[in-house]
Write a protein that holds these residues in place. Sequence first.
Motif, PDB file in Angstrom:
ATOM      1  N   GLU A 181     -47.948  66.710 -40.778  1.00 24.06           N
ATOM      2  CA  GLU A 181     -48.923  67.811 -40.790  1.00 24.06           C
ATOM      3  C   GLU A 181     -48.382  68.992 -39.994  1.00 24.06           C
ATOM      4  N   ASP A 182     -47.651  68.667 -38.913  1.00 23.54           N
ATOM      5  CA  ASP A 182     -47.386  69.682 -37.890  1.00 23.54           C
ATOM      6  C   ASP A 182     -45.958  70.201 -37.889  1.00 23.54           C
ATOM      7  N   TRP A 301     -52.480  73.858 -26.676  1.00 20.33           N
ATOM      8  CA  TRP A 301     -52.109  73.634 -28.087  1.00 20.33           C
ATOM      9  C   TRP A 301     -50.679  74.122 -28.374  1.00 20.33           C
ATOM     10  N   HIS A 302     -49.864  73.272 -28.947  1.00 20.41           N
ATOM     11  CA  HIS A 302     -48.464  73.581 -29.277  1.00 20.41           C
ATOM     12  C   HIS A 302     -47.697  74.079 -28.061  1.00 20.41           C
TER      13      HIS A 302
HETATM   14 ZN    ZN Z   1     -50.481  71.024 -34.230  1.00 21.30          ZN
END
Ligand code: ZN
Length: 330
Positions: A181-182, A301-302
């Motif tokens: 997904e990422d 996030w990230h």
């Molecule tokens: Zn992500």
Amino acid sequence: MIKMLNRQVGYLILIIALVACSAKSGKDSGTQDVAPVSVEVPVFDADSAYAYVERQVEFGYRVPNTPAHRATADYLAAELKRHGAAVEVQEGTVTAYDGTELSIRNIIGSFSPEKKNRILLFAHWDTRPYADNDADKSKHRMPIAGADDGASGVGVLLEIARQVGQKLPDAGVDIAFFDAEDYGAPYWAQTSDEDTWALGTQYWTRRPHKPGYRARFGILLDMVGGTGAKFRHEMFSEYYASGIVKQVWETARRLGYGSYFVDEKGGYVTDDHVYVNRYGIPSIDIIACWRETETGFPPYWHTVDDTMKNIDPATLKAVGQTVLTVIYEE
Ligand code: ZN
Ligand code: AHN
């Protein structure tokens, strides 16, 4: 003769008294009179879910084409099997934004596979190869631990699998862990194509693990373990499956988790559920939505800070108990 009859009558009265007693105590101890739905919902164990999150992070970075990624896939499939699911591991190859061929595995565990009435629960299990939102630019090409972004959704679903395996709900349940997904295009790539994300889910919608697979609805869990998380109505979910959004948020409020599940609009998030919706299964995304950050996602996030220190069992509990209640009431 009279004595014998008396004794028999005596036994009879005793039996009637016992039956009456048990009937009475059964009614008094029950909650059927007040509860809107009379099914018994298992208790979601947040410590178990937390341990599942921690275990995944211990494997290392779950980035496709790495040994840690392969080892994690084996572990997730084995856990689903251990909890009684019929497990299919779908292996495939997808092409990343930069042309890299990624070996991926989608892992699907099915409970009561013979039932027609099904619910699909899903999360991505891979982690991003780039901390490209980190404040420190020198870290942008480093991978993330993905405690929240990846492991949290899977951790909640493994605990749900454990509960479902112990006591099957009326509905059939499929738990899908989607890969890649990422691996979406970072800012330094030639492209910003949204379809570079959710590659595992896109692969699955092109060839579902069972041809013609259907579920009544789907629920995606993404970043569901962070301290102070709030879940707002993600807008693709509203567009495709507003009734499910309503059902889930109402259930959360009824259970006392209204401070997590806020009745406000969130943003549009291109995530796995978008492709499952296009495939034809109305699906929602339970995803942390922050008003205080520019990205709309949690501050870590990230970044290289997406670690266990941000994971709160209370958040896992709010999400896990809510989703568990929804599936047992179906
Ligand atoms: Zn992500
Ligand atoms: C995009 O950034 C295009 N989608 C966010 C989906 C996501 C990434 N969820 C977790 N990581």
